[in-house]
Motif scaffolding. Sequence first.
Motif, PDB file in Angstrom:
ATOM      1  N   PRO A 110      43.614  27.509  35.923  1.00  0.00           N
ATOM      2  CA  PRO A 110      43.045  29.568  36.772  1.00  0.00           C
ATOM      3  C   PRO A 110      41.659  29.538  35.905  1.00  0.00           C
ATOM      4  CG  PRO A 110      45.435  29.591  35.302  1.00  0.00           C
ATOM      5  CD  PRO A 110      44.822  28.022  35.440  1.00  0.00           C
ATOM      6  N   ARG A 111      41.248  29.423  34.726  1.00  0.00           N
ATOM      7  CA  ARG A 111      39.416  29.272  34.247  1.00  0.00           C
ATOM      8  C   ARG A 111      39.182  28.655  35.071  1.00  0.00           C
ATOM      9  NH1 ARG A 111      38.584  30.653  29.743  1.00  0.00           N
ATOM     10  NH2 ARG A 111      41.359  30.594  28.739  1.00  0.00           N
ATOM     11  N   ASN A 112      39.059  27.665  35.921  1.00  0.00           N
ATOM     12  CA  ASN A 112      38.715  26.467  36.076  1.00  0.00           C
ATOM     13  C   ASN A 112      38.348  27.593  38.609  1.00  0.00           C
ATOM     14  OD1 ASN A 112      36.988  24.443  35.414  1.00  0.00           O
ATOM     15  ND2 ASN A 112      39.355  24.202  35.819  1.00  0.00           N
ATOM     16  N   MET A 113      39.140  27.944  38.112  1.00  0.00           N
ATOM     17  CA  MET A 113      39.511  29.067  39.644  1.00  0.00           C
ATOM     18  C   MET A 113      38.787  30.342  39.189  1.00  0.00           C
ATOM     19  SD  MET A 113      43.679  29.320  39.693  1.00  0.00           S
ATOM     20  CE  MET A 113      43.998  30.132  41.694  1.00  0.00           C
ATOM     21  N   GLY A 114      38.145  30.448  38.317  1.00  0.00           N
ATOM     22  CA  GLY A 114      37.268  31.697  37.843  1.00  0.00           C
ATOM     23  C   GLY A 114      36.892  33.241  37.896  1.00  0.00           C
ATOM     24  N   LEU A 115      38.538  32.849  37.044  1.00  0.00           N
ATOM     25  CA  LEU A 115      39.242  33.532  37.100  1.00  0.00           C
ATOM     26  C   LEU A 115      38.608  35.021  35.789  1.00  0.00           C
ATOM     27  CD1 LEU A 115      43.349  33.610  38.073  1.00  0.00           C
ATOM     28  CD2 LEU A 115      41.337  34.124  39.477  1.00  0.00           C
ATOM     29  N   SER A 116      38.606  36.409  35.519  1.00  0.00           N
ATOM     30  CA  SER A 116      38.210  36.791  34.295  1.00  0.00           C
ATOM     31  C   SER A 116      39.433  35.922  33.841  1.00  0.00           C
ATOM     32  CB  SER A 116      38.171  38.102  34.272  1.00  0.00           C
ATOM     33  OG  SER A 116      39.575  38.665  34.709  1.00  0.00           O
ATOM     34  N   GLU A 117      39.054  36.534  31.308  1.00  0.00           N
ATOM     35  CA  GLU A 117      39.944  36.200  30.620  1.00  0.00           C
ATOM     36  C   GLU A 117      41.543  37.089  31.145  1.00  0.00           C
ATOM     37  OE1 GLU A 117      40.024  34.353  28.232  1.00  0.00           O
ATOM     38  OE2 GLU A 117      37.933  33.449  29.772  1.00  0.00           O
ATOM     39  N   ALA A 118      41.219  38.636  31.237  1.00  0.00           N
ATOM     40  CA  ALA A 118      42.365  39.323  31.492  1.00  0.00           C
ATOM     41  C   ALA A 118      43.378  38.597  32.878  1.00  0.00           C
ATOM     42  CB  ALA A 118      42.218  40.559  31.964  1.00  0.00           C
ATOM     43  N   GLN A 119      42.346  38.291  33.313  1.00  0.00           N
ATOM     44  CA  GLN A 119      43.601  37.579  34.903  1.00  0.00           C
ATOM     45  C   GLN A 119      43.684  36.625  34.582  1.00  0.00           C
ATOM     46  OE1 GLN A 119      39.870  37.400  37.881  1.00  0.00           O
ATOM     47  NE2 GLN A 119      41.236  39.130  38.792  1.00  0.00           N
ATOM     48  N   ILE A 120      42.989  35.392  33.580  1.00  0.00           N
ATOM     49  CA  ILE A 120      43.923  33.925  33.135  1.00  0.00           C
ATOM     50  C   ILE A 120      45.099  34.312  32.137  1.00  0.00           C
ATOM     51  CG2 ILE A 120      43.003  32.513  31.521  1.00  0.00           C
ATOM     52  CD1 ILE A 120      40.032  32.692  32.681  1.00  0.00           C
ATOM     53  N   LYS A 121      44.724  35.643  31.016  1.00  0.00           N
ATOM     54  CA  LYS A 121      46.356  35.919  30.588  1.00  0.00           C
ATOM     55  C   LYS A 121      47.231  36.299  31.449  1.00  0.00           C
ATOM     56  CE  LYS A 121      47.126  38.303  26.284  1.00  0.00           C
ATOM     57  NZ  LYS A 121      46.637  39.328  25.726  1.00  0.00           N
ATOM     58  N   GLU A 122      47.154  36.609  32.386  1.00  0.00           N
ATOM     59  CA  GLU A 122      48.338  37.133  33.112  1.00  0.00           C
ATOM     60  C   GLU A 122      48.650  36.145  33.774  1.00  0.00           C
ATOM     61  OE1 GLU A 122      49.426  40.231  36.646  1.00  0.00           O
ATOM     62  OE2 GLU A 122      46.787  40.680  36.067  1.00  0.00           O
ATOM     63  N   HIS A 123      47.664  34.979  34.870  1.00  0.00           N
ATOM     64  CA  HIS A 123      48.546  33.927  35.123  1.00  0.00           C
ATOM     65  C   HIS A 123      49.490  33.154  33.823  1.00  0.00           C
ATOM     66  CE1 HIS A 123      46.363  34.274  38.956  1.00  0.00           C
ATOM     67  NE2 HIS A 123      46.678  35.689  37.931  1.00  0.00           N
ATOM     68  N   VAL A 124      48.520  33.247  32.676  1.00  0.00           N
ATOM     69  CA  VAL A 124      49.185  32.216  31.672  1.00  0.00           C
ATOM     70  C   VAL A 124      50.483  33.007  31.681  1.00  0.00           C
ATOM     71  CG1 VAL A 124      49.152  30.918  29.321  1.00  0.00           C
ATOM     72  CG2 VAL A 124      47.080  31.008  30.835  1.00  0.00           C
ATOM     73  N   MET A 159      51.675  25.873  37.639  1.00  0.00           N
ATOM     74  CA  MET A 159      52.518  27.052  38.302  1.00  0.00           C
ATOM     75  C   MET A 159      51.185  28.567  38.278  1.00  0.00           C
ATOM     76  SD  MET A 159      56.361  27.064  38.034  1.00  0.00           S
ATOM     77  CE  MET A 159      56.404  28.785  38.673  1.00  0.00           C
ATOM     78  N   ALA A 160      50.226  28.150  36.940  1.00  0.00           N
ATOM     79  CA  ALA A 160      50.054  29.334  37.278  1.00  0.00           C
ATOM     80  C   ALA A 160      48.543  29.449  37.680  1.00  0.00           C
ATOM     81  CB  ALA A 160      48.905  28.867  35.297  1.00  0.00           C
ATOM     82  N   MET A 161      47.962  29.255  38.181  1.00  0.00           N
ATOM     83  CA  MET A 161      47.103  28.978  39.430  1.00  0.00           C
ATOM     84  C   MET A 161      48.050  29.510  40.764  1.00  0.00           C
ATOM     85  SD  MET A 161      44.953  25.243  39.358  1.00  0.00           S
ATOM     86  CE  MET A 161      46.362  24.362  39.605  1.00  0.00           C
TER      87      MET A 161
END
Length: 289
Positions: A110-124, A159-161
Amino acid sequence: MALLETQNLTYVYGEGTPFRIAALQGVNISVEKGELVGIIGHTGSGKSTLVQHLNGLLKPTSGKVLLNGEDIHASKSATRAARFKVGLCFQYPEYQLFESTVYRDISFGPRNMGLSEAQIKEHVLHAAEFVGVKREWMEKSPFDLSGGEKRRVAIAGVMAMEPEILILDEPAAGLDPRGRARITKMIENSRLSTGKTVIIVSHSMDDIAEIASKVIVMHNGTPVLTGAVQSVFENAEKLASIGLDVPQLTRIFLRLKAAGVDVRTDIYTLPEAKRELLRLMRERRARND
């Protein structure tokens, strides 16, 4: 239009050298949205090479891979997009863990997808919960976990992506029976609850029979059988001719039939076996009454 398809896909290792090997030869397959496709075949049949083409990791020697009707190698941006839309989890993915904590490993994609920290946390957190990665593991080193736990962390990372298509290469390899059952159930739940398209590469006929909606049998770099589970596994002689076998339960019922017991032989899963044996018992009880 199929969600994912290959058109005359050919791939040659060592082209132009004395060690030239055609790993894939004119492969034409299609995967529809929401399907759970099992790809089976013996070692060297081309299974893993095929799935590495489906997300652009390998580029065809000739032919095409189409995602939503578009060639994934039409441009660099198309290839990059395909790698996020088609998530690939390699065999023994736990050996690919490398970050200092479980959270950092799952968040890498998710981080390499350029998501925000909030979005990354949600995905994770969503992916972790789905595959059974516990919250208390998040700040642990992934290398302190058991083999089955590491496997779940690695799958969560893909799956987080939130890919449209999830590809798992031998997801239950090396696990004990309980671990195999847990991974198989997780995969089935993923498709049922999210409608996600899933492709599984496996040596295990039993695992594929348990959860797949379609089966592709690879041999010498090309599909030799494709179709629903029953239509593929009823070709026992064809499978045997290429070194494969029907699921273990099917073999048991074939032997019962050969011994004179009036049972169906299109039995591939435990629930089907249970229903057929209960039917047989009821019929025998009725005759005895």
